[in-house]
Design an enzyme around this catalytic site. Sequence first.
Site, PDB file in Angstrom:
ATOM      1  N   HIS A 166      12.115  10.952  -8.349  1.00 27.46           N
ATOM      2  CA  HIS A 166      12.026  12.274  -8.956  1.00 27.46           C
ATOM      3  C   HIS A 166      10.757  12.409  -9.792  1.00 27.46           C
ATOM      4  O   HIS A 166      10.273  11.445 -10.404  1.00 27.46           O
ATOM      5  CB  HIS A 166      13.226  12.522  -9.875  1.00 27.46           C
ATOM      6  CG  HIS A 166      14.478  12.902  -9.152  1.00 27.46           C
ATOM      7  ND1 HIS A 166      14.519  13.954  -8.254  1.00 27.46           N
ATOM      8  CD2 HIS A 166      15.740  12.388  -9.208  1.00 27.46           C
ATOM      9  CE1 HIS A 166      15.766  14.075  -7.782  1.00 27.46           C
ATOM     10  NE2 HIS A 166      16.514  13.122  -8.344  1.00 27.46           N
ATOM     11  N   ASP A 182       3.130  18.929 -19.155  1.00 29.14           N
ATOM     12  CA  ASP A 182       2.795  17.617 -18.614  1.00 29.14           C
ATOM     13  C   ASP A 182       3.627  17.377 -17.360  1.00 29.14           C
ATOM     14  O   ASP A 182       4.813  17.728 -17.312  1.00 29.14           O
ATOM     15  CB  ASP A 182       3.121  16.505 -19.622  1.00 29.14           C
ATOM     16  CG  ASP A 182       2.088  16.384 -20.723  1.00 29.14           C
ATOM     17  OD1 ASP A 182       0.914  16.713 -20.485  1.00 29.14           O
ATOM     18  OD2 ASP A 182       2.466  15.947 -21.830  1.00 29.14           O
ATOM     19  N   ASP A 198       2.055  12.211 -17.562  1.00 29.98           N
ATOM     20  CA  ASP A 198       0.741  12.041 -16.957  1.00 29.98           C
ATOM     21  C   ASP A 198      -0.256  11.461 -17.954  1.00 29.98           C
ATOM     22  O   ASP A 198      -1.148  10.693 -17.585  1.00 29.98           O
ATOM     23  CB  ASP A 198       0.214  13.348 -16.367  1.00 29.98           C
ATOM     24  CG  ASP A 198       0.295  14.529 -17.332  1.00 29.98           C
ATOM     25  OD1 ASP A 198       0.586  14.329 -18.519  1.00 29.98           O
ATOM     26  OD2 ASP A 198       0.078  15.678 -16.875  1.00 29.98           O
ATOM     27  N   ASP A 199      -0.100  11.796 -19.241  1.00 28.65           N
ATOM     28  CA  ASP A 199      -0.965  11.212 -20.266  1.00 28.65           C
ATOM     29  C   ASP A 199      -0.814   9.685 -20.303  1.00 28.65           C
ATOM     30  O   ASP A 199      -1.795   8.951 -20.469  1.00 28.65           O
ATOM     31  CB  ASP A 199      -0.644  11.784 -21.645  1.00 28.65           C
ATOM     32  CG  ASP A 199      -0.896  13.276 -21.732  1.00 28.65           C
ATOM     33  OD1 ASP A 199      -1.713  13.784 -20.933  1.00 28.65           O
ATOM     34  OD2 ASP A 199      -0.274  13.942 -22.574  1.00 28.65           O
ATOM     35  N   CYS A 222       8.253  15.536  -6.867  1.00 31.66           N
ATOM     36  CA  CYS A 222       7.914  16.886  -7.302  1.00 31.66           C
ATOM     37  C   CYS A 222       6.904  16.828  -8.448  1.00 31.66           C
ATOM     38  O   CYS A 222       6.879  15.869  -9.220  1.00 31.66           O
ATOM     39  CB  CYS A 222       9.162  17.622  -7.773  1.00 31.66           C
ATOM     40  SG  CYS A 222      10.378  17.919  -6.477  1.00 31.66           S
ATOM     41  N   ASP A 229      -4.006  13.227 -13.822  1.00 31.69           N
ATOM     42  CA  ASP A 229      -4.945  13.898 -14.736  1.00 31.69           C
ATOM     43  C   ASP A 229      -6.399  13.666 -14.334  1.00 31.69           C
ATOM     44  O   ASP A 229      -7.263  13.409 -15.186  1.00 31.69           O
ATOM     45  CB  ASP A 229      -4.719  13.442 -16.178  1.00 31.69           C
ATOM     46  CG  ASP A 229      -3.661  14.286 -16.883  1.00 31.69           C
ATOM     47  OD1 ASP A 229      -3.206  15.286 -16.295  1.00 31.69           O
ATOM     48  OD2 ASP A 229      -3.302  13.957 -18.023  1.00 31.69           O
TER      49      ASP A 229
END
Length: 271
Positions: A166, A182, A198-199, A222, A229
């Site tokens: 997921h 994010d 993502d950071d 998804c 990034d």
Amino acid sequence: VSSSHPPAPAGRAGGACTSTLLKVLYADERVPEEDLSFTQVLEQMRRHLKEGGYSQIPQLTSMNPIDVEAKFDLVPETATGVRRAVMIGINYVGDEPGELSGCWNDVLNMKKYIMDVHGFEEDNIVVLMDDGENTEPTRENIIEAYRTVVAHSEEGDAIFLHYSGHGTKLRDDDSDEADGYDEALVPRDFQENGMIRDDDLYEILVKDLADGVHLVSLMDCCHSGTIMDLPYIFKGDGEMGEMILDPDMNLDAFIEQITGKLIEFLQSRFS
């Protein structure tokens, strides 16, 4: 990822993105007779997805612009060192709703492909799956696997990352996303320990990556299109002819990240 999917090349059910990519690159466990470009691979994936009733548009992001008409390859000829992989498949067994059915098979199918075609060795492949046999794909274990593969790699090496599970979106907590959200991976223990934003992925996989290491990441989930990034983007929609700067990226925040990495590099060299 869905249980209604194109047939997987190795005969096992899998997620749409992974099984479609393998349908293009490894149908019947054979590589195409002619080399395919990045454009051809993504557009063929899009065609297969559309035929299967999927609306996803495959896309490619990169730190630097890639010639999308060049040969598609997970490992370029310049990467002559060690080839390492981290492969994660999460079916979320017992979750209701939310249990998936094809993510373990995605990992097994893709693992066979990178070993057979790209020369990855078993000892250099780390597998995390919630199957009771492999390392559990908890938030801590995933982050540790990512940190380790980056730390062990040096100039000339290649890294392949594969995630099937997921993905989600969370409210941006540091104002670095133009859309206010994010993207995030959903580890097996997300309810107790949270997501992987993502950071986090940028900090672990991109910022700390040694110069000269080639890294490719396939995120079959998804909200994964820009989850690394990275500033350049190409969509296999039949309309884009080259990579462009992602118009939805917060470039000011990205430049700040790059500047921070440069400062850290200079401090490490001259302190």
